[in-house]
Design an enzyme around this catalytic site. Sequence first.
Site, short mmCIF file in Angstrom:
data_model
loop_
_atom_site.label_atom_id
_atom_site.label_comp_id
_atom_site.label_asym_id
_atom_site.label_seq_id
_atom_site.Cartn_x
_atom_site.Cartn_y
_atom_site.Cartn_z
N THR A 186 0.87 -1.18 0.00
CA THR A 186 0.00 0.00 0.00
C THR A 186 0.90 1.23 0.00
O THR A 186 2.10 1.12 0.27
CB THR A 186 -0.88 0.05 1.26
N GLU A 331 -5.84 -4.01 -0.04
CA GLU A 331 -6.11 -5.00 1.01
C GLU A 331 -7.24 -5.96 0.65
O GLU A 331 -7.50 -6.94 1.35
CB GLU A 331 -6.47 -4.30 2.33
N LYS A 442 -5.41 12.04 -3.37
CA LYS A 442 -5.43 11.14 -4.51
C LYS A 442 -5.23 11.93 -5.79
O LYS A 442 -6.11 12.65 -6.24
CB LYS A 442 -6.75 10.40 -4.55
N TRP A 447 -1.83 7.68 -4.77
CA TRP A 447 -1.90 8.34 -3.47
C TRP A 447 -0.66 9.16 -3.18
O TRP A 447 0.45 8.73 -3.48
CB TRP A 447 -2.04 7.29 -2.38
P1 AMP Z 1 -5.70 1.45 -3.12
O1 AMP Z 1 -5.42 0.51 -2.03
O2 AMP Z 1 -4.53 2.26 -3.54
O3 AMP Z 1 -6.35 0.76 -4.26
O4 AMP Z 1 -6.74 2.54 -2.60
C1 AMP Z 1 -7.93 2.16 -1.98
C2 AMP Z 1 -8.75 3.38 -1.66
O5 AMP Z 1 -9.10 4.08 -2.85
C3 AMP Z 1 -10.06 3.09 -0.99
O6 AMP Z 1 -9.91 2.88 0.39
C4 AMP Z 1 -10.85 4.34 -1.32
O7 AMP Z 1 -10.54 5.40 -0.43
C5 AMP Z 1 -10.36 4.71 -2.69
N1 AMP Z 1 -11.27 4.22 -3.74
C6 AMP Z 1 -11.16 3.10 -4.48
N2 AMP Z 1 -12.18 3.01 -5.36
C7 AMP Z 1 -12.96 4.10 -5.16
C8 AMP Z 1 -14.17 4.58 -5.74
N3 AMP Z 1 -14.78 3.94 -6.73
N4 AMP Z 1 -14.68 5.74 -5.26
C9 AMP Z 1 -14.09 6.42 -4.27
N5 AMP Z 1 -12.93 6.02 -3.69
C10 AMP Z 1 -12.38 4.87 -4.12
#
Ligand code: AMP
Length: 546
Positions: A186, A331, A442, A447
Site C-alpha cells: 500500500t 487489502e 489522490k 496516493w
Molecule cells: P488502493 O489501495 O490504492 O487501491 O486505494 C484504496 C482506496 O481508494 C479506498 O480505500 C478508497 O478510499 C479509494 N477508492 C477506491 N475506489 C474508489 C471509488 N470507486 N470511489 C471512491 N474512492 C475509491
Amino acid sequence: MNGLMQQQPLLISSFLQNAQRHHGEQLVVSRRVEGDIHRYTYRDLAARARRMANALAGLGVKPASRVGTMAWNGYRHLELYYSVSGSGAVLHTLNPRLHPDQVVWIADHAEDEVLFFDKTFLPLIESVASRLSTVKHFVLMVDKGHMPEQSTIANLQCYEDLIAGASDDYEWPVFDENKASSLCYTSGTTGSPKGVLYSHRSTVLHTYASALPDALSVSARDTVLPVVPMFHVNAWGFPYSACMVGAKLVFPGPGLDGASLYELFESEGVTVSAGVPTVWQGLLNHVQSNGLRFSTMKRTIIGGSACQPSMMETFEDTYGVQVIHAWGMTELSPVGTVGILKGTQLGLSRSERRAIQAKQGRSVCGIDMKIVDVQGNDLPWDGKTAGDLLVRGHWVVQNYLKAEGSPLVQSGHHLWFPTGDVATIDADGFMNITDRSKDVIKSGGEWIGSIDLENIAMSHPDVVMAACVGARHPKWDERPLLVVVRKPGSEVSREELLGFYEGKIARWWTPDDIVFVDAIPLGATGKMLKHKLRDQFWNYLTERQD
Ligand code: AMP
C-alpha cells in the site's frame, strides 16, 4: 460427514493450464516498450511461462522466494505473473511512480531476490541498484538487440536470453493453496508502506468472483484491455480472470495517453477496459476533440477513486459505453463492490438509475461489509447514515507482511478490516463513499501521503506548522495544497518552500501551491483538523488567479 468430492488446491497455475488447453489460439496483444506491437497466443504464453519457471529455478529462486517486477502491462510481465507464482515463488510488483527511497525500502522489506524491469526503468534501477541489499539478479525485460551497451549494474541479464536458454519441459507444482502467491504494498500513508501478501486461494477465489456478470464481467467473447497497471493490485485481477475465461487480452505498455489507448481499442476490437477516472478523462478529451466514436467498446470499469457522474453520462449518452463503477483496495485484492443494478431497479427512471450507478455499488459475494459508528455499533442501511466501512471475506487482508499486530477489529461476532473509508449503504446494499477517514491525497488515482509532505515542510527552519490537504484539480482530481504557519517575523516565500522539496520526494508529490495562514485549527487532542482546511481550500487551485 465429509463430502465425497475431489480436493484440489486452488492454484493460480490452473488459469494458465486452462487458457492453454481450452483457449490455446486466443491472442495476447501487447504494445511493447520497444515501440512495436507484439502478438502471440495463450499457448505461446504457457510455453514461455514454463521456460521462465525453469530459468527462475536456475537463478536460485525457490518456493517463497520474492521476485520483484517493475514493468508496464505487457506479455513479459504476464509470463512472470504465472511463472513466479505458478512455481511457488512470490511475485512482488513494484510501483515505479514511488520515490527511489521508497522503492529501496519496499524491495528490502520484501527481501526481493531477483528484480525484473522494463527498459523505461533502467535509469531508476541503476540509481538504486547498489542499495538493494537482497537482490542478487537484475533482469532487463528485452531481447539481446535492446540490451544497453553498458550499464552500471554489473551482470545485467537479458530476459529473452533467460527464456531461450531454458527448457519448456516443466510441470506446474501442486502445493497448499494457502501459500503466498504475490505481494503488493500500500502507499504507506501513515509511516511505512504495508505489504499485502496474497495467497493462491485468495487470488483464485477473487478471480472467480470478479469475473461474474454482476462484477467486472469478463467472458471468452470479450477483448479486455486493462489500463490499470499490473503494478497496482494485480491490475484488478484481469491477468488471471482473462486467462480463466479465455478472453483476448490487450496490453497498452507505456502508452496510457488518450490517442494511444484509442488506437488500440479500435485496432484490436476492445470490448472491455478498466482504469482510474484520470485515464478516462484523457481518453474522452481525445475522442471529443477529434470527433471520434468507439466501434467495439461496450463497457468500462472505473474505480480507484470516485467516478464523476458527468463522466458516466458522457460515456453512456454520447458514446454508448456502459460505465461500471467499482470500489476496492489493495487489502481486498482489490474488488469489493460493483455498481451494477439489480433486476428490481431496471424499471426506474433514467435519473434514478443513474443516481444508483454513481454509487460504489453492491458487495461481490465473498465480501461482507457494514458501516459502524465511532463506538463500533452497526449503523442502518438507509442510504443516509454515514459510518466507518468495515469488510471481511475470502480475499481480505488478515495481517500485513512482517507487521506487529493485526489491523482487524472486533465487531459483533467477527473480526473485520477497517477500510478507512466513510460510507453510506442503502436498503438495496449499494455502498456510497462519502469521505476518507485517511488524509491521503489522490492525484490521478495515485496516493500522495500528506504526512510525508508535512514532515518535510516542518523540517524547514521558518515553518511552525504545516498541513497538507487535497484540493480539487480539473485534471488530476486532487493535488496537494500546503497550508503553512510561518515563524513570527519570517518572510519565507512560497518559492523557497516549494524548492525545499526538491530531491526529497518524487517530483509529482510536490504541493501545487502554498497558503500562508495565522493558525491551523486544532482538535481536542492537539491534532490538526484537516477536514476543516480541506473544506476551506477545496476550490483554491481552481479559483486562484495565476
Ligand atoms: P488502493 O489501495 O490504492 O487501491 O486505494 C484504496 C482506496 O481508494 C479506498 O480505500 C478508497 O478510499 C479509494 N477508492 C477506491 N475506489 C474508489 C471509488 N470507486 N470511489 C471512491 N474512492 C475509491
